[in-house]
Design a protein around this motif. Structure first.
Motif, PDB file in Angstrom:
ATOM      1  N   LYS A  34       0.821  -1.216   0.000  1.00  0.00           N
ATOM      2  CA  LYS A  34       0.000   0.000   0.000  1.00  0.00           C
ATOM      3  C   LYS A  34       0.850   1.260   0.000  1.00  0.00           C
ATOM      4  O   LYS A  34       0.439   2.282  -0.493  1.00  0.00           O
ATOM      5  N   ILE A  53       1.424   2.187  -3.472  1.00  0.00           N
ATOM      6  CA  ILE A  53       0.225   2.325  -4.276  1.00  0.00           C
ATOM      7  C   ILE A  53      -0.209   3.766  -4.346  1.00  0.00           C
ATOM      8  O   ILE A  53      -0.189   4.361  -5.383  1.00  0.00           O
ATOM      9  N   GLN A  96      -3.598  -2.273  -8.314  1.00  0.00           N
ATOM     10  CA  GLN A  96      -4.626  -2.026  -7.324  1.00  0.00           C
ATOM     11  C   GLN A  96      -5.904  -1.533  -7.977  1.00  0.00           C
ATOM     12  O   GLN A  96      -5.871  -0.819  -8.976  1.00  0.00           O
TER      13      GLN A  96
END
Length: 164
Positions: free
Chosen positions: A3, A6, A70
Motif C-alpha cells: 500500500k 500504491i 490495485q
C-alpha cells in the motif's frame, strides 16, 4: 508495504494523528498500476568507496521493485485514513504520520517510525486524474537516505479479476 507504493499517499500508522484533514486525491476510479524506482547512488553515498561497486552489483540484481496493481473504488478513495492504518498495521509498523498538506491535487507529510529511527518525507501530486507522482525520502539513520520515485497510472475503469 504494498500500500505504501500504491497511493504513497497511502502512508499509514496505527494511530494517525492528522492535524490536516485527509482529502482524496483527484483520481479516476478503477484499475491502477504503480511503478517505483529507488535512487541506488544516493543510498551508496554513505558506504565507503571501496565497497560501493560490490554493493551496487548486489543491489541491482536483487532490488527489483514490482509493479503494484490495485483497484481504486469510491469507498477506498474516500476512506484513505482507514487504508493507511490497515497498510502499516499489517506490516507491523508502529508509526506516526504528520500530514502537512492534503488537497485533491497534492499530499505531503512526514512518517516517523520506531521512535524516530526511520522517517519518510512524502510528497504526492495528482498530475491529472489518471497519473499520480510521488517522491519519498526515507531517512533510515545509520543506513542513510533513500530516494524513491513512484508513478501511479490509471489503466482501466474496470479491474481485472483478483485485483483488490
Amino acid at each position: 508495504m504494498k500500500k505504501l507504493f500504491i497511493l504513497l499517499l497511502v502512508i499509514a500508522t496505527h494511530q494517525v494523528k492528522a492535524e490536516v484533514e485527509l482529502v482524496p486525491l483527484n483520481m479516476e476510479l478503477g484499475y491502477w498500476e504503480t511503478t517505483s524506482e529507488m535512487d541506488i547512488e544516493a543510498m551508496l553515498a554513505s558506504i565507503p568507496e571501496s565497497q560501493r561497486e560490490t554493493i551496487r552489483a548486489m543491489m541491482s540484481s536483487r532490488m527489483k521493485i514490482p509493479v503494484v496493481k490495485q483497484c481504486i473504488t469510491q469507498d477506498s478513495l474516500n476512506n484513505m485514513e482507514k487504508q493507511m492504518k490497515e497498510s502499516f498495521k499489517s506490516a507491523g509498523n508502529d508509526c506516526d504520520l504528520k500530514v502537512n498538506k492534503s488537497t485533491s491535487e497534492e499530499f505531503s507529510g512526514v512518517l516517523t517510525c520506531a521512535g524516530g529511527a526511520t522517517t519518510m518525507t512524502i510528497s504526492t501530486k495528482s498530475i491529472n486524474s489518471k497519473r499520480i507522482e510521488s517522491q519519498v525520502i526515507a531517512d533510515m539513520g545509520a543506513m542513510g537516505k533513500n530516494n524513491i520515485t513512484t508513478i501511479g497510472e490509471w489503466k482501466a475503469a474496470t479491474c481485472p479479476e483478483g485485483i483488490k
